[in-house]
Design a protein around this motif. Structure first.
Motif, PDB file in Angstrom:
ATOM      1  N   TYR A  80     -22.908 -33.401   3.496  1.00  0.00           N
ATOM      2  CA  TYR A  80     -22.454 -32.415   4.741  1.00  0.00           C
ATOM      3  C   TYR A  80     -20.715 -32.591   4.347  1.00  0.00           C
ATOM      4  N   LEU A 156     -34.290 -33.052   2.461  1.00  0.00           N
ATOM      5  CA  LEU A 156     -34.018 -34.181   2.328  1.00  0.00           C
ATOM      6  C   LEU A 156     -32.960 -34.036   3.837  1.00  0.00           C
ATOM      7  N   VAL A 157     -33.575 -35.714   4.235  1.00  0.00           N
ATOM      8  CA  VAL A 157     -32.739 -36.013   5.992  1.00  0.00           C
ATOM      9  C   VAL A 157     -31.791 -36.357   5.850  1.00  0.00           C
ATOM     10  N   TYR A 158     -30.411 -35.915   5.922  1.00  0.00           N
ATOM     11  CA  TYR A 158     -29.264 -36.246   5.900  1.00  0.00           C
ATOM     12  C   TYR A 158     -28.919 -37.051   7.385  1.00  0.00           C
ATOM     13  N   GLY A 159     -29.507 -36.165   8.666  1.00  0.00           N
ATOM     14  CA  GLY A 159     -29.168 -36.931  10.147  1.00  0.00           C
ATOM     15  C   GLY A 159     -28.265 -36.027   9.576  1.00  0.00           C
ATOM     16  N   HIS A 160     -27.626 -36.517  11.559  1.00  0.00           N
ATOM     17  CA  HIS A 160     -26.172 -35.688  12.139  1.00  0.00           C
ATOM     18  C   HIS A 160     -25.171 -35.763  10.677  1.00  0.00           C
ATOM     19  N   ASP A 161     -25.059 -37.179  10.791  1.00  0.00           N
ATOM     20  CA  ASP A 161     -23.565 -37.358   9.988  1.00  0.00           C
ATOM     21  C   ASP A 161     -23.368 -37.289   8.436  1.00  0.00           C
ATOM     22  N   GLY A 162     -24.508 -37.058   8.240  1.00  0.00           N
ATOM     23  CA  GLY A 162     -24.612 -37.134   6.677  1.00  0.00           C
ATOM     24  C   GLY A 162     -25.252 -38.122   5.950  1.00  0.00           C
ATOM     25  N   PHE A 163     -25.591 -39.714   6.826  1.00  0.00           N
ATOM     26  CA  PHE A 163     -25.792 -40.733   6.232  1.00  0.00           C
ATOM     27  C   PHE A 163     -27.264 -41.529   6.490  1.00  0.00           C
ATOM     28  N   ALA A 164     -28.345 -40.247   6.769  1.00  0.00           N
ATOM     29  CA  ALA A 164     -29.940 -41.267   6.896  1.00  0.00           C
ATOM     30  C   ALA A 164     -30.023 -41.768   5.231  1.00  0.00           C
ATOM     31  N   GLY A 165     -31.246 -42.747   6.039  1.00  0.00           N
ATOM     32  CA  GLY A 165     -32.119 -42.729   5.111  1.00  0.00           C
ATOM     33  C   GLY A 165     -31.337 -44.018   4.795  1.00  0.00           C
TER      34      GLY A 165
ATOM     35  N   ASN B 136     -30.094 -33.132  15.575  1.00  0.00           N
ATOM     36  CA  ASN B 136     -30.424 -34.241  15.101  1.00  0.00           C
ATOM     37  C   ASN B 136     -30.759 -35.860  16.327  1.00  0.00           C
ATOM     38  N   HIS B 258     -30.921 -46.369  11.157  1.00  0.00           N
ATOM     39  CA  HIS B 258     -31.207 -46.286  10.205  1.00  0.00           C
ATOM     40  C   HIS B 258     -31.512 -45.411   8.929  1.00  0.00           C
ATOM     41  N   HIS B 259     -32.801 -44.748   9.564  1.00  0.00           N
ATOM     42  CA  HIS B 259     -33.624 -44.306   9.119  1.00  0.00           C
ATOM     43  C   HIS B 259     -32.687 -42.865   9.169  1.00  0.00           C
ATOM     44  N   LEU B 260     -32.411 -42.487  10.524  1.00  0.00           N
ATOM     45  CA  LEU B 260     -32.377 -40.553  10.455  1.00  0.00           C
ATOM     46  C   LEU B 260     -30.665 -40.380  10.837  1.00  0.00           C
ATOM     47  N   SER B 261     -29.883 -41.788  11.300  1.00  0.00           N
ATOM     48  CA  SER B 261     -28.612 -41.219  11.339  1.00  0.00           C
ATOM     49  C   SER B 261     -28.141 -39.497  12.859  1.00  0.00           C
ATOM     50  N   GLU B 263     -27.542 -38.563  16.217  1.00  0.00           N
ATOM     51  CA  GLU B 263     -26.193 -37.496  16.681  1.00  0.00           C
ATOM     52  C   GLU B 263     -26.463 -38.785  18.593  1.00  0.00           C
ATOM     53  N   PHE B 294     -21.872 -46.150  10.221  1.00  0.00           N
ATOM     54  CA  PHE B 294     -22.728 -45.945  11.700  1.00  0.00           C
ATOM     55  C   PHE B 294     -21.995 -46.325  13.196  1.00  0.00           C
TER      56      PHE B 294
END
Lengths: 325, 325
Positions: A80, A156-165, B136, B258-261, B263, B294
């Motif tokens: 992001y 790709l799943v980045y999540g809320h702040d870019g750190f998913a996965g 998210n 940790h999977h999905l980050s 909000e 996180f």
């Protein structure tokens, strides 16, 4: 006109750069040292110079080539914001606005984008590899650590702040082994290459296994390749290391499947070279841990990315993905 | 013209039906028995009749109302196929093509769609509740079981085959408590309402706690409400039940983060009525288990859906979500 993308993979000691065509072939590549630059500005200047050299060399071969952009894979790379944030193993500290700094040297590129290395690997699998056409899959990279990249609905799943996965840092064994991140019992502490070594030492200690082929190796010396070689010779400790690693990994993969219901899980990295030694117990354990609605549906597949080039190729995939939008 | 959606929540004993406006208010509602119908065709016929009665009663109040569609929440409800698949607690067995059967009675509705109950709750939170505007987030429903719904980039995650979001069946304690699904150590076996009861009995056994306020309750009798009441009176066993439940839940939520980050993580269901007794230890445990990137970023919030109406309201949210497309 042939279109190509540039992939940059930033590691703690080495930065690999390559020009990649639409089929995922690396046309030319180069390396620069990551830490030997005094500061981030000099590193960016040297990286830019190396990229420009590669561009020049490709144009000498074929003038009719369009360079679409630069994709970068880096630890703690945030898609992001385009920043590398507090990466523990990199020489540049704090928040580094990497995309902004690099873009100054390449104002004409259509796309300059950054993500972490495991996300880049997942994109590489989707654009060039075994996940072509898949909309929902997960990639686990087993190496010094365990990284992961998650794809849902083709993105790709980045999540809320870019750190998913960060599936490597899910808890596998409460209060278990110390993880590199200083928490206890994480998947990475069991299923990475060093995790396998730790398992070998635990098992030798448990069985007092002086007769193991691994018994003459120091803790520093022992590698996952040596464990594989010993397993091939029928060494009981080595075989049990694979059984246990697979059992742990399968438990973790089942957790991920229960979250995401992917079509497939791809495994990448050194330990996967052991083939069925690792895939068989992993598959068995995952199936054992799955709810009936998921059983015998989810494939566990080896990555189709070439080990040596995967990081560059994965990073370059980010460019094609950006230009899809 | 006022637009409304119909929500249907199918449970093992009871099917709740309601007409819901764009603000998430239930205008009228009704119930029919789920199991007392000989077969699925009679159940569908009775359900359709009940829905048509509700539509008629709403139109008597206001002729200027458009009924946009019917959203259904059901255990093992598959969004992609519109089928209810082998739901263990429902009277209709096997693969039931639910959307197809119901649509025959409502050929003029713009949308008839089905998902599982926890996914419906997550949609309800997004359309009408505390997750409005979030792209998210994750919802955990704590009740007889533990369900979950995952939202990524503003869309519910269904996964490859429609069954994503089974976080209640991730492994919390390897070889731990027997779960309702017959596997061992799943989150649901610890963090559901029955899980709390099991924890209370384990703790009374451990401490030989004849003086606990819970010590005169049989295993059948004890409820999570009784544990809450005892905690309010300072009962040590009850207080420790909340501490342990929160510690377990926080570990599970950290895995999900940790999977999905996301909000935020929303918690819904009976046990959440205990407020800080459950939220505080859950938050502390989650933070303890999170990677530094996180920490102190992810909110844990109580659902804003009204407990009594949440299932209907959640199911109805599916209609608005369908019509967004």
């Amino acid at each position: 006109m042939k279109k190509v993308a540039i992939g940059v993979d930033i590691g703690g000691t080495n930065t690999a750069i390559g020009v990649v065509d639409a089929e995922g072939n690396v046309m030319v590549k180069d390396n620069i040292s990551t830490p030997s630059h005094g500061d981030i500005d000099r590193y960016i200047a040297d990286l830019s110079a190396a990229i420009k050299e590669l561009i020049k060399s490709v144009k000498l071969l074929n003038e009719d080539i369009e360079f679409l952009g630069i994709g970068i894979g880096a630890p703690n790379g945030n898609y992001y914001s385009g920043t590398i944030e507090y990466a523990p193993n990199l020489s540049f500290r704090g928040m580094v606005p990497f995309v902004e700094l690099l873009t100054k040297h390449f104002p004409d590129m259509n796309a300059v984008a950054l993500t972490n290395d495991a996300n880049a690997a997942a994109l590489g699998e989707m654009i060039y590899g075994g996940a072509k056409g898949m909309k929902n899959f997960v990639m686990f990279t087993l190496g010094t650590g365990v990284g992961s990249g998650i794809v849902v609905n083709g993105d790709l799943v980045y999540g809320h702040d870019g750190f998913a996965g960060e599936c490597g840092h899910t808890t596998l064994i409460p209060n278990g082994r110390l993880c590199g991140c200083s928490a206890l019992g994480h998947l990475e502490a069991y299923c990475s290459a060093p995790g396998m070594k730790r398992t070998a030492f635990e098992l030798m200690a448990h069985y007092n296994a002086n007769d193991s082929l691994l018994a003459d190796k120091s803790f520093k010396e022992l590698s996952s390749k040596m464990i594989f070689d010993a397993a091939e010779k029928g060494d009981k400790i080595a075989l049990e290391v694979f059984e246990k690693t697979g059992a742990w990994l399968g438990q973790g993969l089942a957790d991920t499947v229960h979250h995401l219901s992917p079509e497939a899980v791809f495994l990448f990295g050194g330990p996967t070279a052991a083939g069925e030694y690792i895939f068989k117990p992993t598959k068995e354990s995952m199936e054992r841990h799955l709810l009936p609605i998921f059983k015998n549906k989810i494939k566990i597949l080896p990555s189709k990315l070439k080990p040596g080039d995967a990081a560059i190729v994965g990073a370059s995939a980010l460019v094609w993905k950006e230009l899809e939008k």
